[in-house]
Scaffold this motif. Structure first.
Motif, PDB file in Angstrom:
ATOM      1  N   ASP A 157       0.805  -1.222   0.000  1.00  0.00           N
ATOM      2  CA  ASP A 157       0.000   0.000   0.000  1.00  0.00           C
ATOM      3  C   ASP A 157       0.836   1.268   0.000  1.00  0.00           C
ATOM      4  N   GLY A 158       2.083   1.185   0.470  1.00  0.00           N
ATOM      5  CA  GLY A 158       2.884   2.389   0.655  1.00  0.00           C
ATOM      6  C   GLY A 158       3.125   3.161  -0.624  1.00  0.00           C
ATOM      7  N   HIS A 159       3.454   2.451  -1.721  1.00  0.00           N
ATOM      8  CA  HIS A 159       3.750   3.166  -2.967  1.00  0.00           C
ATOM      9  C   HIS A 159       2.491   3.792  -3.551  1.00  0.00           C
ATOM     10  N   VAL A 160       1.341   3.163  -3.322  1.00  0.00           N
ATOM     11  CA  VAL A 160       0.077   3.726  -3.815  1.00  0.00           C
ATOM     12  C   VAL A 160      -0.236   5.023  -3.075  1.00  0.00           C
ATOM     13  N   ASP A 161      -0.061   5.022  -1.765  1.00  0.00           N
ATOM     14  CA  ASP A 161      -0.317   6.225  -0.977  1.00  0.00           C
ATOM     15  C   ASP A 161       0.647   7.347  -1.350  1.00  0.00           C
ATOM     16  N   ALA A 162       1.908   7.008  -1.599  1.00  0.00           N
ATOM     17  CA  ALA A 162       2.896   8.019  -1.977  1.00  0.00           C
ATOM     18  C   ALA A 162       2.553   8.643  -3.327  1.00  0.00           C
ATOM     19  N   GLN A 163       2.140   7.824  -4.290  1.00  0.00           N
ATOM     20  CA  GLN A 163       1.790   8.365  -5.602  1.00  0.00           C
ATOM     21  C   GLN A 163       0.528   9.208  -5.524  1.00  0.00           C
ATOM     22  N   ARG A 164      -0.409   8.771  -4.724  1.00  0.00           N
ATOM     23  CA  ARG A 164      -1.629   9.560  -4.537  1.00  0.00           C
ATOM     24  C   ARG A 164      -1.291  10.946  -3.994  1.00  0.00           C
ATOM     25  N   GLU A 165      -0.348  11.021  -3.074  1.00  0.00           N
ATOM     26  CA  GLU A 165       0.050  12.305  -2.510  1.00  0.00           C
ATOM     27  C   GLU A 165       0.688  13.207  -3.572  1.00  0.00           C
ATOM     28  N   ARG A 166       1.462  12.631  -4.486  1.00  0.00           N
ATOM     29  CA  ARG A 166       2.028  13.439  -5.574  1.00  0.00           C
ATOM     30  C   ARG A 166       0.916  14.054  -6.419  1.00  0.00           C
ATOM     31  N   TYR A 167      -0.069  13.249  -6.765  1.00  0.00           N
ATOM     32  CA  TYR A 167      -1.164  13.779  -7.578  1.00  0.00           C
ATOM     33  C   TYR A 167      -1.985  14.813  -6.801  1.00  0.00           C
ATOM     34  N   ARG A 168      -2.185  14.570  -5.516  1.00  0.00           N
ATOM     35  CA  ARG A 168      -2.931  15.540  -4.713  1.00  0.00           C
ATOM     36  C   ARG A 168      -2.216  16.880  -4.692  1.00  0.00           C
ATOM     37  N   SER A 169      -0.905  16.866  -4.521  1.00  0.00           N
ATOM     38  CA  SER A 169      -0.135  18.096  -4.487  1.00  0.00           C
ATOM     39  C   SER A 169      -0.238  18.854  -5.807  1.00  0.00           C
ATOM     40  N   ARG A 170      -0.166  18.139  -6.918  1.00  0.00           N
ATOM     41  CA  ARG A 170      -0.281  18.792  -8.226  1.00  0.00           C
ATOM     42  C   ARG A 170      -1.674  19.371  -8.422  1.00  0.00           C
ATOM     43  N   ARG A 171      -2.673  18.633  -7.998  1.00  0.00           N
ATOM     44  CA  ARG A 171      -4.045  19.128  -8.100  1.00  0.00           C
ATOM     45  C   ARG A 171      -4.229  20.388  -7.264  1.00  0.00           C
ATOM     46  N   ASP A 172      -3.675  20.391  -6.063  1.00  0.00           N
ATOM     47  CA  ASP A 172      -3.832  21.544  -5.175  1.00  0.00           C
ATOM     48  C   ASP A 172      -3.138  22.782  -5.713  1.00  0.00           C
TER      49      ASP A 172
ATOM     50  N   THR B 238      -0.962  14.446 -14.581  1.00  0.00           N
ATOM     51  CA  THR B 238       0.121  13.473 -14.702  1.00  0.00           C
ATOM     52  C   THR B 238       1.419  14.056 -15.229  1.00  0.00           C
ATOM     53  N   ALA B 239       1.501  15.366 -15.410  1.00  0.00           N
ATOM     54  CA  ALA B 239       2.773  15.963 -15.798  1.00  0.00           C
ATOM     55  C   ALA B 239       3.712  16.034 -14.594  1.00  0.00           C
ATOM     56  N   THR B 240       4.985  16.274 -14.867  1.00  0.00           N
ATOM     57  CA  THR B 240       5.950  16.420 -13.785  1.00  0.00           C
ATOM     58  C   THR B 240       5.637  17.657 -12.946  1.00  0.00           C
ATOM     59  N   ASP B 241       6.213  17.715 -11.754  1.00  0.00           N
ATOM     60  CA  ASP B 241       6.030  18.902 -10.911  1.00  0.00           C
ATOM     61  C   ASP B 241       6.491  20.155 -11.639  1.00  0.00           C
ATOM     62  N   GLU B 242       7.586  20.071 -12.360  1.00  0.00           N
ATOM     63  CA  GLU B 242       8.096  21.243 -13.076  1.00  0.00           C
ATOM     64  C   GLU B 242       7.116  21.716 -14.137  1.00  0.00           C
ATOM     65  N   ARG B 243       6.504  20.786 -14.860  1.00  0.00           N
ATOM     66  CA  ARG B 243       5.547  21.176 -15.902  1.00  0.00           C
ATOM     67  C   ARG B 243       4.234  21.687 -15.299  1.00  0.00           C
ATOM     68  N   ILE B 244       3.800  21.081 -14.200  1.00  0.00           N
ATOM     69  CA  ILE B 244       2.608  21.600 -13.523  1.00  0.00           C
ATOM     70  C   ILE B 244       2.868  23.019 -13.050  1.00  0.00           C
ATOM     71  N   ASP B 245       4.031  23.262 -12.468  1.00  0.00           N
ATOM     72  CA  ASP B 245       4.354  24.609 -11.997  1.00  0.00           C
ATOM     73  C   ASP B 245       4.440  25.597 -13.155  1.00  0.00           C
ATOM     74  N   ALA B 246       4.927  25.130 -14.313  1.00  0.00           N
ATOM     75  CA  ALA B 246       4.954  25.996 -15.490  1.00  0.00           C
ATOM     76  C   ALA B 246       3.531  26.365 -15.920  1.00  0.00           C
ATOM     77  N   ALA B 247       2.619  25.394 -15.895  1.00  0.00           N
ATOM     78  CA  ALA B 247       1.225  25.680 -16.243  1.00  0.00           C
ATOM     79  C   ALA B 247       0.611  26.672 -15.260  1.00  0.00           C
ATOM     80  N   VAL B 248       0.886  26.482 -13.986  1.00  0.00           N
ATOM     81  CA  VAL B 248       0.365  27.394 -12.960  1.00  0.00           C
ATOM     82  C   VAL B 248       0.857  28.808 -13.215  1.00  0.00           C
ATOM     83  N   GLU B 249       2.145  28.942 -13.527  1.00  0.00           N
ATOM     84  CA  GLU B 249       2.720  30.278 -13.779  1.00  0.00           C
ATOM     85  C   GLU B 249       2.077  30.919 -14.997  1.00  0.00           C
ATOM     86  N   ARG B 250       1.848  30.167 -16.042  1.00  0.00           N
ATOM     87  CA  ARG B 250       1.260  30.724 -17.269  1.00  0.00           C
ATOM     88  C   ARG B 250      -0.202  31.123 -17.064  1.00  0.00           C
ATOM     89  N   LEU B 251      -0.926  30.314 -16.325  1.00  0.00           N
ATOM     90  CA  LEU B 251      -2.328  30.635 -16.053  1.00  0.00           C
ATOM     91  C   LEU B 251      -2.472  31.835 -15.123  1.00  0.00           C
TER      92      LEU B 251
END
Length: 362
Positions: A269-284, A347-360
């Protein structure tokens, strides 16, 4: 066959690529994070596999799947190692979705019921089997010529989560009319906030047994293992057996090393919870930026996508985003009811999500 929808995004991709920082591709939703090492280790350990794999699935993968369903979803299968299997591995979930009407022997006559806004492969599967399609989010008054029902909760593309009452209504309708009801639950581990998606096979929905019901799951997103092509079909043993019998004739076999990786992933379960947290952070990070740019997000209570609208034709929104160097998926890919929305993937990388946030946010 319908046109392959992603080909029509070529001009938007080209425009987005002209942005000084390059394109941020939030369209297809392919996982980009590393596959957890435990999968690769199990794959390598099972690499000496000179014989053919079994379509039924190894005992290890079926036991691990039953354990995951019980532990994570509250679903208790009939004996997964029984003569009539209640769970089998599949070559990812897309091939199963595309072939399920055929594997169930439903080809030639009848209609497949799919959601109003839906993953295009449900329709492709009907076309391959020579069946018609009807889009509906509620059970019809009568059976008509329906032969199969597809549900999708959490939904792709919009992240809509069906309530227990909605699921029970479909269970009752399917059983009353002798029509199998199949739930695509590939995003079920990804509910946000207080949202906890329920499986069609949960006893509060299905009752004490799974007659007439099937559920489809995948390791692609929860285990970042899309390249492994690892999925599951579970539920009514009579229906699972019917699918298994045809699959072994066709040679639709999950490679033995992949089955070993599946067993390892489903037991952890650990890797599933860790990946879920990555997606949650990007969504937030991404969702507030979308809203601040003047768009609205509908549904999106679960899953890997934001269902975004500016109350205009989806292609106008695609053009607006492309001007910012961002590529999304037009909602029209998912049916006429999606024509005023676009789907933005997390599902983009953190860097690409942050780039989208900056552009928006400009």
């Amino acid at each position: 066959m319908p046109d392959f929808p992603w080909d029509s995004l070529g001009p938007a991709r080209a425009r987005a690529a002209e942005h000084p920082g390059g394109a941020v591709d939030l369209s297809i939703g392919t996982p980009v994070d590393p596959t957890p090492p435990l999968l690769g280790e199990a794959l390598a350990a099972a690499g000496d596999a000179p014989g053919y794999p079994t379509a039924l699935g190894t005992a290890d993968v079926r036991r691990a799947a039953a354990g995951w369903l019980s532990r994570r979803l509250g679903v208790e299968l009939a004996d997964p190692l029984g003569a009539d299997p209640s769970v089998i591995p599949t070559v990812g979930s897309k091939e199963l979705v595309a072939l399920l009407p055929t594997l169930l022997g439903l080809s030639g006559t009848g209609t497949v019921l799919i959601p109003e806004v839906a993953y295009p492969t449900y329709e492709v599967g009907a076309v391959v089997a020579g069946l018609a399609v009807q889009r509906t989010d509620t059970p019809p008054a009568g059976r008509g010529d329906a032969v199969l029902v597809w549900l999708n909760s959490p939904g792709n593309p919009h992240g809509r989560v069906l309530t227990d009452d909605e699921l029970r209504a479909w269970v009752g309708w399917g059983r009353a009319h002798g029509v199998p009801v199949v739930a695509d639950e590939c995003y079920i581990e990804l509910g946000w906030g207080d949202v906890h998606p329920r499986s069609l096979l949960h006893p509060d929905v299905a009752g004490p047994e799974h007659a007439g019901l099937l559920a489809v799951h995948s390791l692609s997103k929860q285990s970042t293992a899309a390249g492994y092509r690892a999925g599951l079909l579970s539920g009514d043993p009579a229906l699972v057996r019917r699918v298994w019998e045809v699959r072994r004739h066709l040679g639709l076999l999950v490679p033995t090393p992949v089955q070993a990786a599946m067993a390892a992933a489903l037991a952890d379960d650990g890797h599933v919870d860790a990946q879920r947290e990555r997606y949650r952070s990007r969504r937030d990070r991404l969702a507030p930026a979308v809203r601040a740019a003047g768009a609205r997000i509908d549904h999106s209570a679960a899953g890997l996508y934001l269902w975004v609208t500016r109350d205009e034709d989806c292609w106008a929104t695609i053009d607006w985003l492309a001007g910012l160097g961002i590529v999304a998926a037009p909602g029209s890919f998912y049916g006429p009811a999606g024509s005023r929305h676009v789907r933005m993937a997390l599902t983009a990388t953190d860097e690409r999500i942050d780039a989208a946030v900056e552009r928006l946010s400009r």
